[in-house]
Scaffold this motif. Structure first.
Motif, PDB file in Angstrom:
ATOM      1  N   PRO A   1       0.914  -1.096  -0.024  1.00 49.70           N
ATOM      2  CA  PRO A   1      -0.200   0.036   0.124  1.00 49.70           C
ATOM      3  C   PRO A   1       0.770   1.293  -0.108  1.00 49.70           C
ATOM      4  N   VAL A   2       0.272   2.287  -0.524  1.00 49.69           N
ATOM      5  CA  VAL A   2       1.111   3.509  -0.363  1.00 49.69           C
ATOM      6  C   VAL A   2       0.111   4.406   0.219  1.00 49.69           C
ATOM      7  N   HIS A   3       0.623   5.094   0.980  1.00 49.53           N
ATOM      8  CA  HIS A   3      -0.048   6.099   2.050  1.00 49.53           C
ATOM      9  C   HIS A   3      -0.080   7.547   1.669  1.00 49.53           C
ATOM     10  N   LEU A   4       1.067   7.856   0.935  1.00 52.08           N
ATOM     11  CA  LEU A   4       1.190   9.413   0.748  1.00 52.08           C
ATOM     12  C   LEU A   4       1.952   9.462  -0.925  1.00 52.08           C
ATOM     13  N   VAL A   5       1.582  10.390  -1.413  1.00 58.32           N
ATOM     14  CA  VAL A   5       2.625  10.496  -2.571  1.00 58.32           C
ATOM     15  C   VAL A   5       2.972  11.957  -2.950  1.00 58.32           C
ATOM     16  N   THR A   6       4.333  12.054  -3.284  1.00 57.31           N
ATOM     17  CA  THR A   6       4.663  13.696  -3.676  1.00 57.31           C
ATOM     18  C   THR A   6       5.393  13.271  -4.997  1.00 57.31           C
ATOM     19  N   GLY A   7       5.216  14.369  -5.778  1.00 53.32           N
ATOM     20  CA  GLY A   7       5.818  14.175  -7.255  1.00 53.32           C
ATOM     21  C   GLY A   7       6.013  15.541  -8.067  1.00 53.32           C
ATOM     22  N   THR A   8       6.959  15.543  -8.849  1.00 54.96           N
ATOM     23  CA  THR A   8       7.430  16.832  -9.565  1.00 54.96           C
ATOM     24  C   THR A   8       7.289  16.514 -10.992  1.00 54.96           C
ATOM     25  N   SER A   9       6.774  17.417 -11.566  1.00 55.72           N
ATOM     26  CA  SER A   9       6.727  17.340 -13.180  1.00 55.72           C
ATOM     27  C   SER A   9       5.684  16.291 -13.585  1.00 55.72           C
TER      28      SER A   9
ATOM     29  N   GLU B   1      12.482  -8.773  -3.572  1.00 55.50           N
ATOM     30  CA  GLU B   1      12.452  -9.448  -2.182  1.00 55.50           C
ATOM     31  C   GLU B   1      12.182  -8.443  -1.320  1.00 55.50           C
ATOM     32  N   ARG B   2      12.789  -7.354  -1.115  1.00 57.42           N
ATOM     33  CA  ARG B   2      12.569  -6.332  -0.065  1.00 57.42           C
ATOM     34  C   ARG B   2      11.451  -5.534  -0.002  1.00 57.42           C
ATOM     35  N   LEU B   3      10.665  -5.329  -1.487  1.00 57.25           N
ATOM     36  CA  LEU B   3       9.342  -4.799  -1.619  1.00 57.25           C
ATOM     37  C   LEU B   3       8.466  -5.701  -1.048  1.00 57.25           C
ATOM     38  N   SER B   4       8.558  -6.895  -1.059  1.00 56.58           N
ATOM     39  CA  SER B   4       7.498  -7.854  -0.746  1.00 56.58           C
ATOM     40  C   SER B   4       7.444  -8.001   0.821  1.00 56.58           C
ATOM     41  N   GLU B   5       8.549  -7.521   1.439  1.00 59.44           N
ATOM     42  CA  GLU B   5       8.363  -7.262   2.919  1.00 59.44           C
ATOM     43  C   GLU B   5       7.305  -6.357   3.340  1.00 59.44           C
ATOM     44  N   LEU B   6       7.036  -5.367   2.472  1.00 54.49           N
ATOM     45  CA  LEU B   6       6.183  -4.222   2.799  1.00 54.49           C
ATOM     46  C   LEU B   6       4.486  -4.855   2.409  1.00 54.49           C
ATOM     47  N   ALA B   7       4.553  -6.110   1.996  1.00 54.58           N
ATOM     48  CA  ALA B   7       3.069  -6.511   1.612  1.00 54.58           C
ATOM     49  C   ALA B   7       2.299  -6.628   2.707  1.00 54.58           C
ATOM     50  N   VAL B   8       0.759  -6.476   2.790  1.00 52.45           N
ATOM     51  CA  VAL B   8      -0.073  -6.436   3.799  1.00 52.45           C
ATOM     52  C   VAL B   8      -1.057  -7.689   3.379  1.00 52.45           C
ATOM     53  N   SER B   9      -1.657  -8.034   4.337  1.00 57.95           N
ATOM     54  CA  SER B   9      -2.854  -9.258   4.228  1.00 57.95           C
ATOM     55  C   SER B   9      -3.926  -8.965   3.227  1.00 57.95           C
ATOM     56  N   ASP B  10      -4.340  -9.854   2.860  1.00 57.28           N
ATOM     57  CA  ASP B  10      -5.572  -9.609   1.950  1.00 57.28           C
ATOM     58  C   ASP B  10      -6.737  -8.598   2.557  1.00 57.28           C
ATOM     59  N   THR B  11      -6.974  -8.898   3.642  1.00 53.18           N
ATOM     60  CA  THR B  11      -7.882  -8.095   4.344  1.00 53.18           C
ATOM     61  C   THR B  11      -7.503  -6.646   4.432  1.00 53.18           C
ATOM     62  N   GLU B  12      -6.131  -6.400   4.843  1.00 55.65           N
ATOM     63  CA  GLU B  12      -5.588  -4.814   4.505  1.00 55.65           C
ATOM     64  C   GLU B  12      -5.656  -4.405   3.382  1.00 55.65           C
ATOM     65  N   TRP B  13      -5.410  -5.392   2.380  1.00 60.92           N
ATOM     66  CA  TRP B  13      -5.429  -4.810   0.955  1.00 60.92           C
ATOM     67  C   TRP B  13      -6.679  -4.483   0.504  1.00 60.92           C
ATOM     68  N   ALA B  14      -7.592  -5.305   0.826  1.00 60.89           N
ATOM     69  CA  ALA B  14      -9.079  -4.996   0.482  1.00 60.89           C
ATOM     70  C   ALA B  14      -9.389  -3.451   1.007  1.00 60.89           C
ATOM     71  N   ALA B  15      -8.974  -3.211   2.239  1.00 59.69           N
ATOM     72  CA  ALA B  15      -9.280  -1.899   2.865  1.00 59.69           C
ATOM     73  C   ALA B  15      -8.530  -0.912   2.030  1.00 59.69           C
ATOM     74  N   TYR B  16      -7.569  -1.079   1.663  1.00 59.41           N
ATOM     75  CA  TYR B  16      -6.573  -0.108   1.020  1.00 59.41           C
ATOM     76  C   TYR B  16      -7.120   0.340  -0.337  1.00 59.41           C
ATOM     77  N   LEU B  17      -7.569  -0.790  -1.086  1.00 62.40           N
ATOM     78  CA  LEU B  17      -8.310  -0.298  -2.306  1.00 62.40           C
ATOM     79  C   LEU B  17      -9.500   0.246  -2.105  1.00 62.40           C
ATOM     80  N   ALA B  18     -10.484  -0.013  -1.245  1.00 58.77           N
ATOM     81  CA  ALA B  18     -11.529   0.566  -0.930  1.00 58.77           C
ATOM     82  C   ALA B  18     -11.195   2.075  -0.615  1.00 58.77           C
ATOM     83  N   ARG B  19     -10.202   2.542   0.047  1.00 67.58           N
ATOM     84  CA  ARG B  19      -9.895   3.772   0.389  1.00 67.58           C
ATOM     85  C   ARG B  19      -9.281   4.507  -0.868  1.00 67.58           C
TER      86      ARG B  19
END
Length: 736
Positions: free
Chosen positions: A59-67, A312-330
């Protein structure tokens, strides 16, 4: 972090904890901040990174961007999925989005008429006694509308923290060089400011600031993500590659290199803020430039590949199916219905009265917003070529939906200068060169009047001035007094032998009254008075000169729906003119002359077929020695013959032309298509109308290479015609 939480839980159990911690007592998932850098088309790789993150359920909780990072980041924060983002960045016609000119089909008829001569598209402003140019090549008219359409669902949001994901965009205040962080307000305007590359894009004026691309001060806004509360940062750096030595041979290349060096030095400082637990993803984009938007389908997978390199490192940030469903809903947006507009506000900083502009804007109060219809109205207003930008915002923060439309007059007008060049060369006995200037004041007054002046020197000398004055707000009915002086050289032939050259001189005064037919046509009638002279210049001394004086009447119907004046792919062009000289108004006898030009165009993919015809005929009287004679000959006008080789009382030429688009030369909106084409032509001139027949027509044709250049259409061709006539051509200018 998840492994650390598991280890702490195990240690607490072994030390005699009486019960496991409740869910509320467990260490919360870390706040992940996604940082997206600028880099033009290279920023399309951000979409590939997002695809991998969602595959892993990170999940991504906040985003910053340029151009371009602000473009992708804002759209994702507005609730689009990576799949939708991929479709947007790979199917959007970005060169068209960066184009300011209104599509020709939506131009006013007056502006379409400007295309009929050989003027270039470049227009310079005349202001305070000097030449004025805009602060950027691209004003952002179409880009603004694209961003507003994509971010329409964010119009009820004032703070960017209230988006589906909190978001920040970065731009640079050109006045003091300071970083500007956009955290609230109009999201589309913030994104537009963040990507305004200096010199290429017009700076964005906001709160007395002049905003340009944020890459100048913070191309990878990592520190900003930390300020927003990110525990872990995933930074995607698409880079600003340096040019090679061979690419530093121009002032533009050197200036771009200096900008890239400065940006890269700042990026090093920004990358140094990353810690061991953070991520830096650098897609391998060698060979892809900032303008390669048409290669979006190739760039997205490169972003995916770069993200999978640290799978491999990114996979360590993965959340459960329940948390992911909540993230997508948001994160995901809903399919909102178009908002109903409660009222409309209009702002106009031009000399044109509001009623003239509002006459072209449909009343939308009390109706669901139709974006397609609104953009069409704005394009029509912009098509008058008075305004630098015609924009809108939708304000839904005060409990009602307010559509705010703003028209901003060009800062480098209202006086404009255009230059044109015409060349006709057959490498034998035809060499025609003309240079033209157009000086127009638009608008001249509150009703949108125009004063158009044209001056041409070369083989043809011409001076033309017309005052075009609408009579009401809708600009349908108008009056147009005019003056024209023309002196041209016309060859004289006997058979295939050129025996001399005549000079024709004509002065004409006119007063027309007419009506515009929406933006596709015009009908006008008027009175004419003219004084004409002709006489030999070279050879043909046996031919006497002639005079034409007197007055008469004039009528013209014109229609133009072509999508391009150089190499159209669709549409119709028609111009029917009738003129009558009357003995009662001082002419030497009564005579009438009618002329017709017509073209119909259709395309199938890259292949275009164009049928066109032109002709002239006289009713009553007889043409003077050379004045008002119909003339035929030259490229695409019975190719193979010399220019104006045939002359007579009546003429008719029909042609079937086909051309295929081979390539687009240039970048972004500066695209110059190259074509390969051929033509079949048939026609002739006749002294008597009864002599006109298919059997007496001459057959001709040509093959050519055409290029739609900044100076106009350029042709290299070879033509043939019956009677062993053949010729090579170099032609710059309109041909039909």
């Amino acid at each position: 972090m998840r492994r650390l939480a598991t280890l702490l839980f195990s240690l607490s159990w072994m030390l005699g904890s009486t019960a496991p911690a409740t869910a509320s007592e467990q260490e919360p998932s870390p706040r992940i901040g996604l940082v997206l850098s600028g880099g033009g088309a290279r920023g399309i790789a951000h979409v590939g990174v997002l695809k991998v993150l969602e595959e892993l359920q990170v999940p991504v909780h906040l985003v910053t961007g340029t151009s371009m990072g602000a473009v992708v980041g804002s759209i994702y924060s507005a609730g689009y999925s990576p799949a939708e983002l991929e479709e947007i960045v790979t199917t959007t016609d970005w060169p068209e989005a960066f184009e300011d000119d209104t599509p020709r089909e939506q131009l006013s008829f007056r502006r379409k008429e400007d295309d009929l001569n050989f003027l270039t598209a470049a227009k310079f402003g005349i202001k305070d006694g000097g030449v004025a140019i805009p602060a950027g090549f691209i004003q952002g008219q179409r880009l603004n509308l694209l961003l507003r359409r994509l971010l329409m669902r964010t119009t009820a949001v004032e703070s960017f923290d209230a988006l589906h994901l909190p978001f920040r965009a970065v731009s640079t205040n050109l006045i003091d060089g300071q970083e500007v962080v956009h955290s609230s307000g109009d999201l589309a305007t913030a994104v537009r400011a963040s990507m305004a590359i200096p010199g290429a894009f017009q700076p964005v004026e906001l709160d007395e600031m002049l905003l340009v691309d944020g890459m100048l001060v913070n191309n990878i806004p990592i520190g900003l993500a930390f300020e927003m509360g990110a525990d872990i940062v995933i930074a995607v750096d698409v880079g600003t590659p340096l040019r090679t030595r061979a690419e530093l041979s121009s002032a533009v290349g050197v200036a771009d290199q200096v900008l890239s060096i400065a940006t890269d030095r700042m990026a090093e400082i920004q990358r140094d803020q990353l810690r061991d637990q953070d991520f830096l993803i650098t897609p391998a984009l060698e060979g892809y430039g900032a303008a390669d938007f048409e290669k979006g389908g190739e760039i997205v997978p490169i972003g995916e590949e770069a993200a999978r390199a640290d799978l491999e490192r990114l996979s360590e940030l993965a959340v459960s199916d329940t948390e992911w469903a909540a993230y997508l809903a948001r994160q995901r947006h809903g399919r909102d219905e178009p908002p109903v507009v409660d009222r409309v506000e209009f702002a106009n900083d031009s000399t044109i009265r509001d009623a003239v502009i509002l006459a072209r804007l449909e009343d939308r109060a009390g109706k669901p917003l139709d974006i397609d219809s609104l953009e069409g109205d704005l394009a029509e207003i912009h098509g008058a070529d008075i305004f630098q930008r015609v924009d809108y915002t939708l304000d839904r923060t005060g409990g009602e939906t307010v559509l705010k439309v703003a028209a901003h007059e060009k800062s480098w007008g209202p006086q404009y200068l255009r230059i044109g060049l015409n060349i006709e060369e057959n490498f034998d006995n035809t060499s025609v060169y003309n240079l033209a200037f157009n000086y127009t004041v638009n608008p001249l007054n509150a009703l949108g009047g125009e004063w158009r002046n044209e001056f041409q020197i070369g083989d043809t000398i011409r001076l033309f001035s017309e005052l075009w004055q609408p009579l009401e707000n809708e600009s349908l009915w108008f009056v147009a007094p005019s003056f024209e002086f023309v002196r041209e050289k016309v060859p004289r032939y006997e058979g295939q032998e050129r025996v001399g050259e005549f000079s024709l001189r004509r002065t004409e005064l006119g007063l027309d009254f007419g009506r515009q037919l929406s933006n596709w046509g015009e009908f006008r009638v008027g009175a004419r008075w003219q004084d004409g002279r002709s006489g030999p210049v070279i050879g043909a001394r046996s031919f006497r000169g002639s005079e034409v004086d007197g007055g008469g009447f004039f009528a013209r119907f014109a229609a133009d729906t072509l999508d391009d004046a150089n190499f159209p792919t669709q549409g119709v062009f028609s111009r029917l003119v009738y003129g009558s000289l009357r003995d009662s108004l001082g002419s030497d006898g009564d005579s009438e002359l009618a002329t017709l030009r017509f073209a119909y165009v259709r395309s199938w993919g890259k292949q275009t077929v164009l049928f066109s015809t032109n002709g002239a005929t006289r009713f009553g009287g007889k043409a003077a020695e050379l004045d008002d004679l119909a003339r035929v000959g030259g490229f695409l006008n019975l190719s193979g013959l010399d220019r104006d080789q045939l002359s007579g009382e009546h003429s008719l030429v029909a042609r079937l032309i086909t051309y295929r688009r081979l390539a687009d030369l240039g970048v972004l909106s500066f695209r110059y298509p190259l074509y390969l084409g051929a033509s079949v032509e048939m026609g002739n001139v006749w002294e008597r109308r009864g002599d006109i027949s298919a059997g007496s027509a001459i057959l001709g044709g040509s093959v050519f290479l055409g290029w739609s250049t900044p100076l106009g259409p350029l042709y290299f061709g070879y033509g043939v015609a019956e009677g062993s006539n053949e010729s090579a051509y170099l032609f710059l200018g309109r041909t039909f």
